[in-house]
Design a protein around this motif. Structure first.
Motif, PDB file in Angstrom:
ATOM      1  N   LEU A 214       0.830  -1.104   0.003  1.00 43.24           N
ATOM      2  CA  LEU A 214       0.071  -0.041   0.037  1.00 43.24           C
ATOM      3  C   LEU A 214       0.843   1.386   0.012  1.00 43.24           C
ATOM      4  CD1 LEU A 214      -2.681  -0.962   2.841  1.00 43.24           C
ATOM      5  CD2 LEU A 214      -2.735  -1.230   0.131  1.00 43.24           C
ATOM      6  N   PRO A 215       0.402   2.174  -0.733  1.00 49.71           N
ATOM      7  CA  PRO A 215       1.540   3.381  -0.955  1.00 49.71           C
ATOM      8  C   PRO A 215       0.903   4.358   0.203  1.00 49.71           C
ATOM      9  CG  PRO A 215      -0.483   3.568  -2.497  1.00 49.71           C
ATOM     10  CD  PRO A 215      -0.227   2.326  -2.021  1.00 49.71           C
ATOM     11  N   SER A 216       2.107   5.220   0.475  1.00 51.05           N
ATOM     12  CA  SER A 216       1.655   6.333   1.460  1.00 51.05           C
ATOM     13  C   SER A 216       2.636   7.558   0.829  1.00 51.05           C
ATOM     14  CB  SER A 216       2.360   6.011   3.028  1.00 51.05           C
ATOM     15  OG  SER A 216       3.770   5.773   2.754  1.00 51.05           O
ATOM     16  N   GLY A 217       2.098   8.700   1.471  1.00 49.22           N
ATOM     17  CA  GLY A 217       2.746  10.205   1.081  1.00 49.22           C
ATOM     18  C   GLY A 217       2.327  10.485  -0.448  1.00 49.22           C
ATOM     19  N   LEU A 218       3.152  10.898  -1.431  1.00 47.92           N
ATOM     20  CA  LEU A 218       2.747  11.247  -2.773  1.00 47.92           C
ATOM     21  C   LEU A 218       2.735   9.947  -3.616  1.00 47.92           C
ATOM     22  CD1 LEU A 218       4.779  14.435  -3.330  1.00 47.92           C
ATOM     23  CD2 LEU A 218       2.611  14.152  -2.838  1.00 47.92           C
ATOM     24  N   GLY A 219       3.098   8.879  -3.021  1.00 44.25           N
ATOM     25  CA  GLY A 219       2.927   7.464  -3.631  1.00 44.25           C
ATOM     26  C   GLY A 219       1.707   7.200  -4.044  1.00 44.25           C
ATOM     27  N   ILE A 220       0.510   7.771  -3.481  1.00 43.63           N
ATOM     28  CA  ILE A 220      -0.940   7.555  -3.909  1.00 43.63           C
ATOM     29  C   ILE A 220      -1.272   8.308  -5.124  1.00 43.63           C
ATOM     30  CG2 ILE A 220      -1.572   7.206  -1.564  1.00 43.63           C
ATOM     31  CD1 ILE A 220      -2.822  10.019  -1.439  1.00 43.63           C
ATOM     32  N   CYS A 221      -0.445   9.035  -5.495  1.00 42.55           N
ATOM     33  CA  CYS A 221      -0.504   9.973  -6.772  1.00 42.55           C
ATOM     34  C   CYS A 221       0.131   9.157  -8.100  1.00 42.55           C
ATOM     35  CB  CYS A 221       0.050  11.417  -6.742  1.00 42.55           C
ATOM     36  SG  CYS A 221      -0.781  12.412  -5.396  1.00 42.55           S
ATOM     37  N   THR A 222       0.908   8.098  -7.761  1.00 41.63           N
ATOM     38  CA  THR A 222       1.586   7.387  -8.877  1.00 41.63           C
ATOM     39  C   THR A 222       1.418   5.816  -8.877  1.00 41.63           C
ATOM     40  OG1 THR A 222       3.311   7.105  -7.459  1.00 41.63           O
ATOM     41  CG2 THR A 222       3.633   8.974  -8.479  1.00 41.63           C
ATOM     42  N   THR A 223       0.344   5.350  -7.882  1.00 38.91           N
ATOM     43  CA  THR A 223       0.144   3.857  -8.278  1.00 38.91           C
ATOM     44  C   THR A 223      -1.268   3.711  -8.580  1.00 38.91           C
ATOM     45  OG1 THR A 223      -0.239   4.034  -5.712  1.00 38.91           O
ATOM     46  CG2 THR A 223       1.873   3.389  -6.431  1.00 38.91           C
ATOM     47  N   ALA A 224      -1.370   2.617  -9.276  1.00 39.66           N
ATOM     48  CA  ALA A 224      -2.550   2.197  -9.576  1.00 39.66           C
ATOM     49  C   ALA A 224      -2.872   1.342  -8.167  1.00 39.66           C
ATOM     50  CB  ALA A 224      -2.881   1.591 -10.612  1.00 39.66           C
ATOM     51  N   PRO A 225      -4.299   1.335  -7.750  1.00 40.79           N
ATOM     52  CA  PRO A 225      -5.451   2.219  -7.897  1.00 40.79           C
ATOM     53  C   PRO A 225      -5.712   3.413  -7.537  1.00 40.79           C
ATOM     54  CG  PRO A 225      -6.203   0.547  -6.244  1.00 40.79           C
ATOM     55  CD  PRO A 225      -4.477   0.363  -6.651  1.00 40.79           C
ATOM     56  N   ASP A 226      -4.784   3.794  -6.758  1.00 45.16           N
ATOM     57  CA  ASP A 226      -4.648   4.927  -5.587  1.00 45.16           C
ATOM     58  C   ASP A 226      -4.791   6.360  -6.541  1.00 45.16           C
ATOM     59  OD1 ASP A 226      -5.104   3.450  -3.132  1.00 45.16           O
ATOM     60  OD2 ASP A 226      -2.913   3.082  -3.685  1.00 45.16           O
ATOM     61  N   ILE A 227      -4.482   6.092  -7.944  1.00 46.14           N
ATOM     62  CA  ILE A 227      -4.265   7.344  -8.635  1.00 46.14           C
ATOM     63  C   ILE A 227      -5.717   7.987  -8.960  1.00 46.14           C
ATOM     64  CG2 ILE A 227      -4.382   6.242 -10.757  1.00 46.14           C
ATOM     65  CD1 ILE A 227      -2.134   8.145 -11.649  1.00 46.14           C
ATOM     66  N   PHE A 228      -6.743   7.121  -8.693  1.00 42.31           N
ATOM     67  CA  PHE A 228      -8.082   7.348  -9.050  1.00 42.31           C
ATOM     68  C   PHE A 228      -8.669   8.217  -8.107  1.00 42.31           C
ATOM     69  CE2 PHE A 228      -7.684   3.608 -11.644  1.00 42.31           C
ATOM     70  CZ  PHE A 228      -8.143   4.251 -12.936  1.00 42.31           C
ATOM     71  N   TYR A 229      -8.034   8.346  -6.838  1.00 37.02           N
ATOM     72  CA  TYR A 229      -8.775   9.172  -5.503  1.00 37.02           C
ATOM     73  C   TYR A 229      -9.119  10.769  -6.063  1.00 37.02           C
ATOM     74  CZ  TYR A 229      -7.471   5.898  -1.897  1.00 37.02           C
ATOM     75  OH  TYR A 229      -7.279   4.740  -1.153  1.00 37.02           O
ATOM     76  N   LEU A 230      -8.356  11.403  -6.708  1.00 35.60           N
ATOM     77  CA  LEU A 230      -8.642  12.725  -7.096  1.00 35.60           C
ATOM     78  C   LEU A 230      -9.718  12.502  -8.139  1.00 35.60           C
ATOM     79  CD1 LEU A 230      -5.114  14.463  -7.411  1.00 35.60           C
ATOM     80  CD2 LEU A 230      -7.075  14.667  -5.647  1.00 35.60           C
ATOM     81  N   PRO A 231      -9.939  11.960  -9.203  1.00 37.38           N
ATOM     82  CA  PRO A 231     -10.860  11.850 -10.274  1.00 37.38           C
ATOM     83  C   PRO A 231     -12.164  11.628  -9.477  1.00 37.38           C
ATOM     84  CG  PRO A 231      -9.072  10.948 -11.303  1.00 37.38           C
ATOM     85  CD  PRO A 231      -8.746  11.194  -9.912  1.00 37.38           C
ATOM     86  N   GLU A 232     -12.162  10.616  -8.289  1.00 37.05           N
ATOM     87  CA  GLU A 232     -13.420  10.402  -7.799  1.00 37.05           C
ATOM     88  C   GLU A 232     -13.767  11.551  -6.932  1.00 37.05           C
ATOM     89  OE1 GLU A 232     -12.067   5.539  -7.038  1.00 37.05           O
ATOM     90  OE2 GLU A 232     -12.047   7.203  -5.507  1.00 37.05           O
ATOM     91  N   LEU A 233     -12.994  12.309  -6.412  1.00 39.68           N
ATOM     92  CA  LEU A 233     -13.287  13.310  -5.667  1.00 39.68           C
ATOM     93  C   LEU A 233     -14.133  14.364  -6.489  1.00 39.68           C
ATOM     94  CD1 LEU A 233     -10.509  13.670  -2.942  1.00 39.68           C
ATOM     95  CD2 LEU A 233     -13.027  13.156  -2.699  1.00 39.68           C
ATOM     96  N   VAL A 234     -13.277  14.653  -7.604  1.00 43.08           N
ATOM     97  CA  VAL A 234     -13.949  15.649  -8.583  1.00 43.08           C
ATOM     98  C   VAL A 234     -15.347  15.136  -9.140  1.00 43.08           C
ATOM     99  CG1 VAL A 234     -13.499  16.567 -10.873  1.00 43.08           C
ATOM    100  CG2 VAL A 234     -11.472  16.452  -9.271  1.00 43.08           C
ATOM    101  N   PHE A 235     -15.486  14.201  -9.558  1.00 45.37           N
ATOM    102  CA  PHE A 235     -16.776  13.840 -10.211  1.00 45.37           C
ATOM    103  C   PHE A 235     -17.645  13.734  -9.154  1.00 45.37           C
ATOM    104  CE2 PHE A 235     -13.871  12.805 -13.889  1.00 45.37           C
ATOM    105  CZ  PHE A 235     -14.638  13.685 -14.965  1.00 45.37           C
ATOM    106  N   GLY A 236     -17.395  12.992  -7.868  1.00 44.84           N
ATOM    107  CA  GLY A 236     -18.480  12.904  -7.118  1.00 44.84           C
ATOM    108  C   GLY A 236     -18.941  14.308  -6.392  1.00 44.84           C
ATOM    109  N   GLY A 237     -17.883  15.186  -6.352  1.00 42.82           N
ATOM    110  CA  GLY A 237     -18.155  16.705  -5.951  1.00 42.82           C
ATOM    111  C   GLY A 237     -18.906  17.422  -7.010  1.00 42.82           C
ATOM    112  N   LEU A 238     -18.727  17.136  -8.221  1.00 49.07           N
ATOM    113  CA  LEU A 238     -19.722  17.610  -9.226  1.00 49.07           C
ATOM    114  C   LEU A 238     -21.037  17.265  -9.158  1.00 49.07           C
ATOM    115  CD1 LEU A 238     -17.325  17.483 -12.487  1.00 49.07           C
ATOM    116  CD2 LEU A 238     -18.247  19.838 -11.200  1.00 49.07           C
ATOM    117  N   VAL A 239     -21.364  15.742  -8.703  1.00 48.09           N
ATOM    118  CA  VAL A 239     -22.549  15.211  -8.807  1.00 48.09           C
ATOM    119  C   VAL A 239     -23.485  16.180  -7.531  1.00 48.09           C
ATOM    120  CG1 VAL A 239     -23.955  13.322  -8.187  1.00 48.09           C
ATOM    121  CG2 VAL A 239     -22.211  13.173  -9.635  1.00 48.09           C
TER     122      VAL A 239
END
Length: 153
Positions: free
Chosen positions: A12-37
Motif C-alpha cells: 500500500l502506498p503512502s505520501g505522494l505515492g498515492i498519486c503514482t500508483t494504481a488504483p490510488d491514482i483514482f482518488y482525485l478523479p473520484e473526488l472531482v466527479f463525485g463533488g460535481l454530482v
C-alpha cells in the motif's frame, strides 16, 4: 534504466505515492466527479425528495469517505496491512454500487422531468447523471484494481 516511484501491487502506498500508483491514482478523479454530482444536484430544487435525497446522500457520503480514505493513505495510517487492502476493496465496491444506484435513480427522475419544468434544470440534471456514471466507472475500476492488489498482498 530509469528509476520509478511506483510500488508493487502487493503493498500500500503512502505520501505522494498515492498519486503514482494504481488504483490510488483514482482518488482525485473520484473526488472531482463525485463533488460535481453533489454540486449539480444541490444547485436545483430537490424534487422529488426521496430518490434525489438518496443521490445527495451517496454523493456527500462518498466524497467525505474518499477524502478521509485518501488522507489516511497519504499519511501512511494503513501501516501496509493486508486488512487495509481488503477494506479498500470493500469500500470502493460499496461506493461503486451506491453510485450506480444513485445514477439510475437520477436518470429515471431526469427522464420523467424532461417535458415538464425548466429546461436549464433539465440540463443540470443530465450533467449530474453523466457525472454519476463517470464516478461509478471510476469507483468500479478502483475496485477491480484494489481486488488485484488485495489478492497479491
Amino acid at each position: 534504466m530509469a528509476a520509478t516511484t511506483a510500488q508493487p501491487m502487493g503493498s500500500l502506498p503512502s505520501g505522494l505515492g498515492i498519486c503514482t500508483t494504481a488504483p490510488d491514482i483514482f482518488y482525485l478523479p473520484e473526488l472531482v466527479f463525485g463533488g460535481l454530482v453533489w454540486i449539480l444536484v444541490a444547485s436545483t430544487h430537490v424534487n422529488p425528495p426521496n430518490p434525489l435525497g438518496w443521490v445527495m446522500f451517496v454523493s456527500v457520503f462518498c466524497f467525505v469517505m474518499t477524502f478521509l480514505w485518501m488522507i489516511i493513505f497519504a499519511a501512511g495510517g494503513h501501516k501496509n496491512s493486508s486488512g487495509w487492502a481488503a477494506a479498500d476493496f470493500a469500500y470502493h465496491g460499496l461506493a461503486a454500487f451506491f453510485y450506480l444506484s444513485a445514477g439510475v435513480d437520477m436518470a429515471y427522475i431526469t427522464f420523467q422531468k424532461k417535458s415538464a419544468g425548466d429546461f436549464r434544470i433539465y440540463q443540470i440534471d443530465i450533467a449530474a447523471v453523466v457525472f454519476a456514471y463517470v464516478a461509478t466507472l471510476l469507483y468500479f475500476i478502483h475496485t477491480i484494481l484494489s481486488s488485484i492488489r488485495w489478492k497479491n498482498f
